[in-house]
Enzyme design. Structure first.
Site, PDB file in Angstrom:
ATOM      1  N   LYS A  52       0.981  -1.447   0.020  1.00 23.19           N
ATOM      2  CA  LYS A  52      -0.151   0.488   0.025  1.00 23.19           C
ATOM      3  C   LYS A  52       1.003   1.070   0.260  1.00 23.19           C
ATOM      4  O   LYS A  52       1.982   1.476   0.354  1.00 23.19           O
ATOM      5  CB  LYS A  52      -1.000   0.069   1.141  1.00 23.19           C
ATOM      6  CG  LYS A  52      -2.215  -0.978   0.978  1.00 23.19           C
ATOM      7  CD  LYS A  52      -3.201  -0.743   0.097  1.00 23.19           C
ATOM      8  CE  LYS A  52      -4.124   0.826   0.045  1.00 23.19           C
ATOM      9  NZ  LYS A  52      -4.321   0.328   1.423  1.00 23.19           N
ATOM     10  N   GLU A  88      -6.394  12.954   1.495  1.00 24.13           N
ATOM     11  CA  GLU A  88      -7.342  12.478   2.848  1.00 24.13           C
ATOM     12  C   GLU A  88      -7.109  13.402   3.994  1.00 24.13           C
ATOM     13  O   GLU A  88      -8.822  14.091   4.162  1.00 24.13           O
ATOM     14  CB  GLU A  88      -7.493  11.385   3.236  1.00 24.13           C
ATOM     15  CG  GLU A  88      -7.292  10.446   1.322  1.00 24.13           C
ATOM     16  CD  GLU A  88      -7.374   8.937   2.210  1.00 24.13           C
ATOM     17  OE1 GLU A  88      -8.218   7.845   2.293  1.00 24.13           O
ATOM     18  OE2 GLU A  88      -6.467   8.249   2.705  1.00 24.13           O
TER      19      GLU A  88
END
Ligand code: ARG
Length: 469
Positions: free
Chosen positions: A283, A290
């Protein structure tokens, strides 16, 4: 220890009440402004012969010494200080004795806390304006770099019309420009002097509030003492401007997040602006985008909090108003950090043209352009719209693009159209032809960029002149 206002009291405050009542833990960040305000005030008191020149000198040097000690961490404020105004005044009296007791003549904490907050906010607003200028410069640079780079323009998150990336960036440039104008406007309105309003109704002493206004760089003394100690609309105005700007940041951060998704891959946000996963080794998450998207929530919260605090409060000062500072400070910190980080993230982001180009032949991006070509051939727009709609239906049936339709296909839809009457329907041709003022044609984007550069350079000149801090 007895408080500075303990004269009419028989009992000291309960410890939990002291803690609950105190604002020192957050208003100490305004110590410089508190001292600046006190120096201006005592300078005025001396000019008006309310205190002697000698006392003024003693008070000023005592205050400067306190300022140095706070900066060097030699003074530690505690709940006992209650707030920064009493924390500084108490130490002044401890250090210079009875002369220090003259400082609080013709003023009140009610006007002091407003003077400090306005001085503090003015400095921060100016800094934020400077940061927005830097952010706008990054946007302009990127817009220029991508002035003729074509991407998909969306409405309803559906392919709509082709646009250039530079054009999209300039849309955000306009939003932040309006944020700057709103902030500047709020700044002009709040830049008036509360000092000397006293508790709420002025004073019988012969003060000169125009003089303290001049000394502190305020436009003028506030017109009405009761108003200035009894309102916080400038805080609400600031929070509203901050909310709007954070909303703009949040919207763009959302675009960064989905542009960065595996499905889109329009961009790969720089490693230094992403984080990994504690469990999934592969990841690379867009956490910063965000967070930038999410931070707006706390700023909206502060705006709602202050609107609610002020609702239904009678004139003039009420202790409720002390609730203004934490939200204000947090909004300032959040907004500043978000602008700075967004500007850097944008600066480091490059676009993956192979991924974007692969999307350009999907979704009939040139449909409106074809309808406009028909208009130029004398077909009323409503009819042209319907013809192209039927062309889309046919393409979907044949699983092809407009380019693959034959004369026969087109004639079956409307006798007036042929392949030739479609004109240049290449995506590039369509973008280049959108030259209307404010449109996406590269030449028009360059005009917008130049206008933006000129506005920004004029603006930078005026902000340094208009706000003397
Ligand atoms: N610490 C207070 C504030 O932040 C100062 C004003 C206090 N005035 C009063 N009358 N209790 O608003």
């Amino acid at each position: 220890m007895a408080s500075l206002w303990s004269g009419r009291f028989e009992k000291d405050m309960d410890d939990i009440v002291k803690e609950f009542n105190a604002s020192i833990h957050f208003d100490k960040r305004m110590y410089n402004e508190d001292i600046d305000g006190s120096i201006a005030h005592v300078t005025m008191l001396a000019k008006q012969k309310i205190v002697s020149e000698e006392d003024k000198e003693k008070i000023i040097s005592g205050l400067e010494e306190i300022r140095r000690d706070i900066a060097e961490g030699k003074i530690v404020f505690t709940t006992e200080d209650e707030d920064i105004h009493m924390g500084v005044e108490k130490r002044l009296i401890e250090r210079i004795g009875d002369v220090g007791k003259k400082l609080h003549t013709a003023r009140s904490r009610n006007d002091q806390c407003q003077t400090d907050t306005r001085l503090y906010l003015r400095r921060e607003m100016r800094e934020i304006l400077g940061m927005l200028c830097e952010f706008e410069k990054v946007i302009l640079r990127k817009a220029e770099k991508y002035a003729d780079t074509i991407t998909v323009g969306f409405t309803h998150l559906q392919h709509a019309q082709p646009v250039t990336l530079g054009f999209m960036f300039m849309a955000y440039f306009q939003m932040f420009k309006r944020d700057m104008e709103r902030l500047q406007d709020a700044l002009e309105r709040m830049n008036v002097n509360p000092l000397g309003a006293c508790a709420m109704a002025g004073t019988t002493l012969p003060t000169d509030r125009h003089y303290t206004s001049e000394l502190l760089g305020f436009k003028a003394p506030c017109e009405n003492a009761m108003d200035v100690v009894g309102d916080r609309d400038y805080t609400i105005e600031f929070l509203s401007v901050a909310s709007m700007s954070m909303m703009h940041i949040s919207r763009w951060a959302e675009e960064f997040t989905w542009w960065n998704s595996t499905e889109f891959s329009y961009i790969a946000i720089d490693d230094s602006y992403c984080t990994g996963s504690s469990i999934m080794p592969q990841k690379k998450n867009p956490d910063i985008a965000e967070l930038l998207r999410g931070k707006v929530g706390r700023v909206y919260g502060h705006l709602m909090q202050m609107l609610t605090v002020m609702k239904g409060t009678p004139l003039s000062f009420n202790k409720d108003f002390q609730e203004d500072k934490e939200s204000l400070f947090d909004a300032i910190d959040t907004w500043k950090a978000s602008i700075k980080i967004f500007a850097k993230m944008l600066d480091k982001t490059e676009f993956r043209m192979d991924m974007i180009e692969a999307q350009l032949d999907k979704g009939f991006l040139n449909a409106t352009d074809i309808a406009e070509h028909f208009v130029m051939q004398g077909i009323p727009f409503r009819e042209a719209h319907s013809i192209v709609g039927r062309m889309v239906k046919l393409c979907e049936k044949k699983n092809c693009g407009f380019e693959q339709l034959t004369d026969e296909d087109l004639q079956s839809i409307d006798a007036r159209i042929t392949v030739q009457s479609l004109g240049d329907i290449s995506i590039k041709g369509c973008v280049e032809a959108r030259k209307s003022y404010g449109g996406t044609a590269p030449c028009e984007v360059m005009r917008q960029i130049e206008a933006g550069i000129n506005w920004l350079s004029d603006y930078e000149k005026t902000i340094s002149e208009s706000i003397k801090v």
